[in-house]
Every structure is written in C-alpha cells, then in structure tokens.
Design a protein around this motif. Sequence first.
Motif, PDB file in Angstrom:
ATOM      1  N   LEU A  10      -6.388   1.493   4.919  1.00  0.00           N
ATOM      2  CA  LEU A  10      -6.362   0.359   3.998  1.00  0.00           C
ATOM      3  C   LEU A  10      -5.472  -0.767   4.504  1.00  0.00           C
TER       4      LEU A  10
ATOM      5  N   VAL B  19      -3.743   5.351   3.546  1.00  0.00           N
ATOM      6  CA  VAL B  19      -2.781   4.254   3.696  1.00  0.00           C
ATOM      7  C   VAL B  19      -3.047   3.452   4.968  1.00  0.00           C
TER       8      VAL B  19
ATOM      9  N   ILE C 291      -2.764  -0.032  -4.216  1.00  0.00           N
ATOM     10  CA  ILE C 291      -2.538  -1.331  -3.590  1.00  0.00           C
ATOM     11  C   ILE C 291      -2.118  -2.287  -4.694  1.00  0.00           C
TER      12      ILE C 291
ATOM     13  N   THR D 155      -4.176   6.419  -3.243  1.00  0.00           N
ATOM     14  CA  THR D 155      -3.523   5.332  -2.535  1.00  0.00           C
ATOM     15  C   THR D 155      -3.619   4.107  -3.424  1.00  0.00           C
TER      16      THR D 155
ATOM     17  N   LYS E 280       3.267  -1.231   4.283  1.00  0.00           N
ATOM     18  CA  LYS E 280       3.374   0.095   3.685  1.00  0.00           C
ATOM     19  C   LYS E 280       4.592   0.123   2.773  1.00  0.00           C
TER      20      LYS E 280
ATOM     21  N   ALA F  97      -0.080  -7.396   4.510  1.00  0.00           N
ATOM     22  CA  ALA F  97      -0.005  -6.066   3.905  1.00  0.00           C
ATOM     23  C   ALA F  97       1.082  -5.261   4.589  1.00  0.00           C
TER      24      ALA F  97
ATOM     25  N   VAL G 193       0.861  -1.179   0.000  1.00  0.00           N
ATOM     26  CA  VAL G 193       0.000   0.000   0.000  1.00  0.00           C
ATOM     27  C   VAL G 193       0.895   1.226   0.000  1.00  0.00           C
TER      28      VAL G 193
END
Length: 123
Positions: free
Chosen positions: A107, A104, A65, A63, A120, A118, A50
């Motif tokens: 999500l 961010v 993904i 943003t 960053k 997930a 992300v």
Amino acid sequence: MAKKAASFAALGGLVFSTDAGRHCPDCRQPVDACICKQTAIPAGDGIARVRRESKGRGGKTVTTITGVPLAEDALKELATTLKKRCGTGGALKDGIIEIQGDHVELLLAELVKHGFKAKKSGG
C-alpha cells in the motif's frame, strides 16, 4: 407554550413520517444532495499514514490508511482501487481506509505511485 398531546389520537394519527427522506445533520439537505460531505477535505498535514492493526478485531489483521487528503467520493474510489490491488476486502469508515490483511509495504508503494506522500506508522 404549546400544550402536549396526551394520547396518540390527539396527534391526529401521525406519529412518524419519512416523507421528506433522510437529511444531512450538517447542511440539512437530503443525503443524496448533501454538499458538505462531498467537498470536505480533511484537515491535516497531507501525509497518508499506513499502519497494521489487529486490536479490537478478534485477532484479525487489517491495514489502515489515515490522513489521505481527498474528498469523500475520491476517497471511496481510492479505497476500491487499493482493495483490488491487494486482492482483498476492506471498508471506508470515517475517512479511514481499512484493507483486510497485512499489506503495509504494497500500500505504501501504491500510494506513492498515485502521487501521495505516504509513510509507515506504528510499530
């Protein structure tokens, strides 16, 4: 070798036809019955990344993904769910989910809640 037609009249009047409809370039099936796009899961390490981006969008922040290990249909459903959760618009382009605005952290939490790894990405 076949001789090329020199005029439209020599073609018999038919220049272009969409009678068969649109076909997938990979499997040559009609687009609505295409099997290659529906079952293809993108190769990768299985980690959804992300990141916040604004480059090439006229200063608007989105943003993105990437790397979500889902087929195309499931990815569309996930994108719709995430857009509703953020309360904004977005798009799904080439396997990349784009959500309008800077979301961010929200999500990341949502993807983990849905069972994905997930993290960053970017600055």
